[in-house]
Scaffold this motif. Structure first.
Motif, mmCIF file in Angstrom:
data_model
loop_
_atom_site.group_PDB
_atom_site.id
_atom_site.type_symbol
_atom_site.label_atom_id
_atom_site.label_comp_id
_atom_site.label_asym_id
_atom_site.label_seq_id
_atom_site.Cartn_x
_atom_site.Cartn_y
_atom_site.Cartn_z
ATOM 1 N N TYR A 266 91.659 -61.107 56.879
ATOM 2 C CA TYR A 266 92.530 -61.400 55.743
ATOM 3 C C TYR A 266 93.940 -60.901 56.030
ATOM 4 O O TYR A 266 94.110 -59.823 56.611
ATOM 5 N N VAL A 267 94.942 -61.668 55.632
ATOM 6 C CA VAL A 267 96.330 -61.244 55.785
ATOM 7 C C VAL A 267 96.983 -61.153 54.410
ATOM 8 O O VAL A 267 96.616 -61.869 53.478
ATOM 9 N N ALA B 227 82.671 -52.152 59.244
ATOM 10 C CA ALA B 227 83.698 -51.572 58.363
ATOM 11 C C ALA B 227 84.874 -52.533 58.235
ATOM 12 O O ALA B 227 85.065 -53.417 59.070
ATOM 13 N N HIS B 228 85.646 -52.344 57.192
ATOM 14 C CA HIS B 228 86.862 -53.126 56.974
ATOM 15 C C HIS B 228 88.041 -52.282 57.468
ATOM 16 O O HIS B 228 88.366 -51.260 56.867
ATOM 17 N N HIS B 229 88.649 -52.705 58.560
ATOM 18 C CA HIS B 229 89.746 -51.966 59.185
ATOM 19 C C HIS B 229 91.076 -52.502 58.660
ATOM 20 O O HIS B 229 91.362 -53.696 58.790
ATOM 21 N N ALA B 230 91.871 -51.617 58.080
ATOM 22 C CA ALA B 230 93.149 -51.991 57.475
ATOM 23 C C ALA B 230 94.295 -51.648 58.415
ATOM 24 O O ALA B 230 94.289 -50.585 59.058
ATOM 25 N N PHE B 231 95.301 -52.548 58.474
ATOM 26 C CA PHE B 231 96.460 -52.374 59.333
ATOM 27 C C PHE B 231 97.721 -52.712 58.550
ATOM 28 O O PHE B 231 97.726 -53.636 57.738
ATOM 29 N N ALA C 76 94.523 -50.160 50.444
ATOM 30 C CA ALA C 76 95.195 -49.296 51.421
ATOM 31 C C ALA C 76 96.349 -50.025 52.108
ATOM 32 O O ALA C 76 97.418 -49.432 52.326
ATOM 33 N N VAL C 77 96.154 -51.289 52.442
ATOM 34 C CA VAL C 77 97.227 -52.064 53.082
ATOM 35 C C VAL C 77 98.418 -52.176 52.143
ATOM 36 O O VAL C 77 99.559 -51.919 52.532
ATOM 37 N N VAL C 78 98.163 -52.547 50.906
ATOM 38 C CA VAL C 78 99.254 -52.698 49.934
ATOM 39 C C VAL C 78 99.933 -51.349 49.693
ATOM 40 O O VAL C 78 101.164 -51.273 49.611
ATOM 41 N N GLY C 79 99.173 -50.288 49.644
ATOM 42 C CA GLY C 79 99.740 -48.952 49.444
ATOM 43 C C GLY C 79 100.592 -48.478 50.605
ATOM 44 O O GLY C 79 101.495 -47.673 50.437
ATOM 45 N N ALA C 80 100.313 -49.006 51.807
ATOM 46 C CA ALA C 80 101.058 -48.576 52.999
ATOM 47 C C ALA C 80 102.359 -49.342 53.184
ATOM 48 O O ALA C 80 103.188 -48.960 54.001
ATOM 49 N N ARG C 81 102.573 -50.435 52.428
ATOM 50 C CA ARG C 81 103.772 -51.246 52.673
ATOM 51 C C ARG C 81 105.036 -50.458 52.362
ATOM 52 O O ARG C 81 105.092 -49.647 51.457
ATOM 53 N N THR D 273 87.814 -54.450 49.207
ATOM 54 C CA THR D 273 88.777 -54.078 48.162
ATOM 55 C C THR D 273 89.512 -52.789 48.511
ATOM 56 O O THR D 273 90.735 -52.714 48.385
ATOM 57 N N ASP D 274 88.787 -51.775 48.964
ATOM 58 C CA ASP D 274 89.426 -50.516 49.338
ATOM 59 C C ASP D 274 90.396 -50.704 50.494
ATOM 60 O O ASP D 274 91.483 -50.112 50.516
#
Length: 68
Positions: free
Chosen positions: A16-17, A34-38, A57-62, A52-53
């Motif tokens: 997902y992007v 696992a779902h790996h966020a970047f 995390a991705v949105v929180g890191a922007r 969802t988590d």
């Protein structure tokens, strides 16, 4: 910091992007159970049990800076 709503797109199964106001925010890749966020610079944000988590995390890191 940009507060535009995040828009998620499923590119393929498990990948997902995220964009906001037309700008790339980051992505989530499901692998090895696992779902790996970047973030927008492909820096790892973390591995999460749920999609969802990972998305949160991705949105929180922007907007957290530029790569070193």
């Amino acid at each position: 910091m940009d507060h535009s709503p995040a828009l998620w797109s499923r590119v393929q199964d498990g990948f997902y992007v995220c964009t906001a106001a037309g700008a790339f925010v980051g992505y989530v890749d499901h692998r090895a159970g696992a779902h790996h966020a970047f973030d927008q610079f492909s820096r790892a944000v973390g591995a999460f049990a749920t999609l969802t988590d990972a998305m949160i995390a991705v949105v929180g890191a922007r907007g957290q800076g530029v790569p070193s």
